[in-house]
Design an enzyme around this catalytic site. Sequence first.
Site, PDB file in Angstrom:
ATOM      1  N   HIS A 109      38.757  11.367  42.247  1.00  0.00           N
ATOM      2  CA  HIS A 109      37.345  11.285  42.645  1.00  0.00           C
ATOM      3  C   HIS A 109      37.201  10.680  44.050  1.00  0.00           C
ATOM      4  CE1 HIS A 109      37.291   7.250  40.203  1.00  0.00           C
ATOM      5  NE2 HIS A 109      37.598   6.990  41.455  1.00  0.00           N
ATOM      6  N   GLU A 158      43.833   3.626  38.199  1.00  0.00           N
ATOM      7  CA  GLU A 158      42.741   4.499  37.757  1.00  0.00           C
ATOM      8  C   GLU A 158      43.221   5.567  36.776  1.00  0.00           C
ATOM      9  OE1 GLU A 158      39.853   4.237  41.714  1.00  0.00           O
ATOM     10  OE2 GLU A 158      41.085   6.020  41.382  1.00  0.00           O
TER      11      GLU A 158
END
Length: 280
Positions: free
Chosen positions: A12, A240
Amino acid sequence: MAKITAGIATSHVPAIGAAFDQGRDQDEYWKPVFDGYEWAKEWIKDNTPDVVILCYNDHASAMMLDIVPTFALGFAEEFEPADEGWGRRDVPMVYNNTDLAGHIAEQLVIDNFDITIMNQMDVDHGLTVPLSLMFGRVSEWPCKVIPLAVNVTQFPTPSGERCWQLGAAIRDAVACFPEDLNVQIWGTGGMSHQLQGPRAGLINPDFDNEFLDKLIDGTDDLRKITRLDYLRESGSEGIELIMWLIMRAALGEKVEELHRFYHVPASNTAVGHVVLKPLD
């Protein structure tokens, strides 16, 4: 009954969102990145879900460092794109399916997850960039979105095993929701990258591609990767990837890989993307 029909994982990177917003997706530098999502963009046109449960991390946009929940479920009717310092992204409002969100929250508590409920929050690039990559430029998102924010920024962060357990609990919760809904679950963030310090710019393609391989049928190994392992092998922000484990666990034991993409670099990050279909 509701059913999880697919899982999607994607980086992202905020710079991808900026390139998208500025119409630079066909620039020489950015075109290979955006081309890697063309298959998925075409696929999702015929496989558009009713609801996406989107696992992401807030980047001090809605949850400042004075309050850092481990797992936070969005409960508002709608979520506005966050202003991360250069104005809000010109993307649609995110609308929730509060019935399903409420059901998931209740079932998670029954399964001994003390979930934080967010009745108000803006959503930043961690959530909106994946939506842009999958749906392109639209006036409104074609599905409802339940944000699930995971703490990967402040100690103590959840373990990969705990994230796996959360994904399995979400799978059970969705399966007992009485409404007939097509649900997808997305895990976002990663892959290897470090944004600061002497190792700023670190990317580890070997680690990333092994992670992608094991996401299919080597998940026991992925669940054992520690915070220190992520730090050493994939940089300070590689943690992440634990959000991908939530997605993967929610699909069940066996999956089919429909699409995979990996590219280095995008900004100073390795970009990874997979589309998975549950087989059980």
